[in-house]
Every structure is written in C-alpha cells, then in structure tokens.
Design an enzyme around this catalytic site. Structure first.
Site, PDB file in Angstrom:
ATOM      1  CG  HIS A 238      -1.484  -1.177   2.019  1.00 56.01           C
ATOM      2  ND1 HIS A 238      -3.047  -1.330   0.997  1.00 56.01           N
ATOM      3  CD2 HIS A 238      -1.950  -1.660   2.347  1.00 56.01           C
ATOM      4  CE1 HIS A 238      -3.595  -2.610   1.042  1.00 56.01           C
ATOM      5  NE2 HIS A 238      -3.122  -2.859   2.057  1.00 56.01           N
TER       6      HIS A 238
HETATM    7  O1  RIB Z   1      -5.739   0.169   4.466  1.00 56.04           O
HETATM    8  C1  RIB Z   1      -3.615  -0.007   4.770  1.00 56.04           C
HETATM    9  C2  RIB Z   1      -2.654   1.626   5.225  1.00 56.04           C
HETATM   10  O2  RIB Z   1      -3.492   1.493   6.477  1.00 56.04           O
HETATM   11  C3  RIB Z   1      -1.305   1.339   4.778  1.00 56.04           C
HETATM   12  O3  RIB Z   1      -1.329   2.937   4.877  1.00 56.04           O
HETATM   13  C4  RIB Z   1      -1.279   0.674   6.140  1.00 56.04           C
HETATM   14  O4  RIB Z   1      -0.025   0.423   6.998  1.00 56.04           O
HETATM   15  C5  RIB Z   1      -2.318   1.156   6.835  1.00 56.04           C
HETATM   16  O5  RIB Z   1      -1.643   2.169   7.317  1.00 56.04           O
END
Ligand code: RIB
Ligand code: CA
Length: 313
Positions: A238
């Site tokens: 992500h």
């Molecule tokens: O949904 C994924 C996000 O939420 C990423 O940034 C992970 O690190 C959490 O913060």
C-alpha cells in the site's frame, strides 16, 4: 540531478517502513521531514519505529516530528493485528541513537511547505489527522504544496478494516473529509483499488533469505511475522505504491472525482466519489512495473508473481 523535496506523514507500520526504505533508495528524492501519527499503532510506537527504520537505512539526519496521538473526533483504532503490537512485526530493530525534533508534525509540515514553497511534495501514508491540523493552523498550506499523494480510501472496491472502509480513512474520517475538500494544486488518492494489486509474493521474501543489502535484510525482518506466523501468501505494498506515485504518476491511471467520507455509524470511513471533482482517484496501476521497481530499489529478488493473492489483512 535536481531532487524533489518530500515530506512524508507516516503511522509506521510495516508498509510505511518499506515506503521509507524505498524513498531512501530513490536518488531523485530529498526527504526533508517525516511526521508521525497514531494509526497502525499508537503515535509513540509509530515515532520510535520511524527513527529505527531510518537509522537502519543509514539515515540519521532527516528530522522526525511526532504528531497527533488520536483522530480529530472519532475513537482511535489501531491495526496491530496486521502490523504486530510494536508495529514492526516484532522485528526488534536496534534503537536509534537520536531523538525526535522539537516541533509537532503539523507545525513542521507548515514550516517545510513555506521553506520549499511550490516544490514540496507531501506523501501521506497514515490517517490524515496531522494534515487536517496543519490546514487548520495554516489554510494557505495548499498554495505552497506542489502535490499530495494520499494512501487511503476504497473507491470502487471493498474496504479492508470494514466491508466499506480502508483503514487510514476509517481511523480519522473527519480529517480525511477536510483534506479531500482542500484546494490542493494536485492531489492523488491511492486507494485499495490499486494497492490491492501491488503484492510482494511470499517467494520473493523466501528467496531474499541470503540477501546482504541492509534494505533487503530489513524487508526480511519486517515480514517474518507476515510470512511466518501469519502464513500469508503475499504482502500488500500500500504505502510503497503511494510513495512511488508521488514521484511517477505514470504508474497509475486516474479519474478526477469529488470525494466525500462518511464520518460515523456503519459506513464510517467509506469514501464516496462522484465524477467531476479535483481529486485524481487512482483506478488502474501498472502493478508489474511497480513491483519490479520496488524489488530493484530494495535489492530483493524479482519473482514475477504479482498474482499472489495476499489473504485478507
Ligand atoms: O489500509 C492500508 C493503510 O493502512 C496503510 O497505510 C497501512 O500502513 C495502514 O496505515
Ligand atoms: Ca501506513
């Protein structure tokens, strides 16, 4: 080479750590500051983790600024089930020898925006609490920031913390509403629509067992719980994707939309979007090109297996 000044707001966590490692290995980037926020883990952990990750990457001169300890309004919720109670999967990185900088993260962001006016790129990898506070302190912030890349939202897909909400937006929906409504020069929303297509496959982690580069060893240590105890088949990248897009927008296709966030109740954190707004919502990604870039920069073996289905987080 002309470098791009970047301010990163993190809730370090596993993928935040990998994003910082990726940025540290990106020559055209100058990280001018890192702000921390309560998200994956409480802000004390995300701050300590950020210091340790930067130190592991050989970075001792980038200031780390502690930020908000809780969302603007909503009750705080962590993601320790994904990141471990310490936020780094129990990796036990050596402590950093340095402390955090004196200013709070929102104030530091405003100072950096003024110093690098018109050039600063903001990358947000956690809940948007610090950014909303900075906008409240200094509404003109949007005039000084060149562009924003937000890891957050689930626009045409299901959520990951509830069936309808992505974690970063869910944690602080009020802040997210304020950030998406602000008049940025450019803002790209990097949601699960694209990040769920960028997966580090288990085999890539397994074949990095003999890695000698410190950043590759960092990935091995961070993901040992994910691929060991949790027995996942892949790890969603992500935050590394949101960081990479800030520097190379050609990795994604986007649609300009107006984005609103449901603030509470069953739909808390849901990102609703309609055509014709100012937020560039990422709808497609060149996943193979991004994962190859990620593996190259972190000196990881490249396994062409982005189809690896990472089980629900
Ligand atoms: O949904 C994924 C996000 O939420 C990423 O940034 C992970 O690190 C959490 O913060
Ligand atoms: Ca994050």
């Amino acid at each position: 080479m002309a470098t791009t000044p970047v301010f990163v707001d993190v809730d370090t966590g596993l993928d935040d750590a990998l994003a910082l490692a990726l940025l540290s290995r990106t020559p055209e980037v100058e990280i001018v500051g890192v702000g921390t926020v309560a998200g994956n883990v409480p802000v004390g952990f995300s701050t300590e983790n950020t210091l340790r990750v930067l130190s592991w990457c050989g970075i001792e001169d980038i200031p780390v600024y502690r930020g908000a300890s809780r969302p603007l309004v909503a009750p705080y919720q962590d993601a320790a089930h994904v990141h471990g109670g310490d936020g780094l999967g129990g990796a036990m990185l050596p402590p950093s020898s340095r402390n955090i900088a004196d200013f709070a993260a929102p104030d530091a962001l405003v100072r950096a925006a003024r110093e690098y006016s018109g050039r600063l790129v903001l990358i947000t990898l956690g809940p948007l609490t610090n950014i909303a506070i900075a906008l409240s302190l200094y509404p003109e912030l949007t005039e000084h920031i060149h562009g924003v890349s937000v890891m957050g939202g689930a626009y045409d897909v299901a959520g990951n913390i509830t069936p309808v909400a992505e974690f970063n937006i869910y944690v602080d929906p009020d802040a997210a509403n304020q950030v998406f409504a602000a008049p940025w020069r450019e803002i790209v929303a990097v949601g699960l629509d694209v990040t769920h297509r960028t997966i580090l496959p288990r085999r890539g982690w397994e074949e990095a067992a003999q890695a000698t580069e410190p950043v590759a060893q960092l990935a091995r240590k961070l993901l040992a719980r994910t691929f060991g105890e949790r027995d996942m088949t892949g790890f969603y990248l992500h935050d590394p994707l949101a960081a990479a897009i800030a520097l190379d927008g050609s990795l994604v296709k986007t649609q300009k939309r107006r984005v609103a966030v449901v603030r509470d109740g069953e739909g808390r954190g849901r990102t609703t979007s309609t055509a014709g707004g100012d937020v560039a919502v990422a709808t497609k990604v060149d996943a193979a090109r991004f994962v190859r870039l990620f593996n190259e920069r972190l000196a990881l073996p490249h396994i062409d297996d982005t189809g690896a289905a990472a089980r629900p987080e």
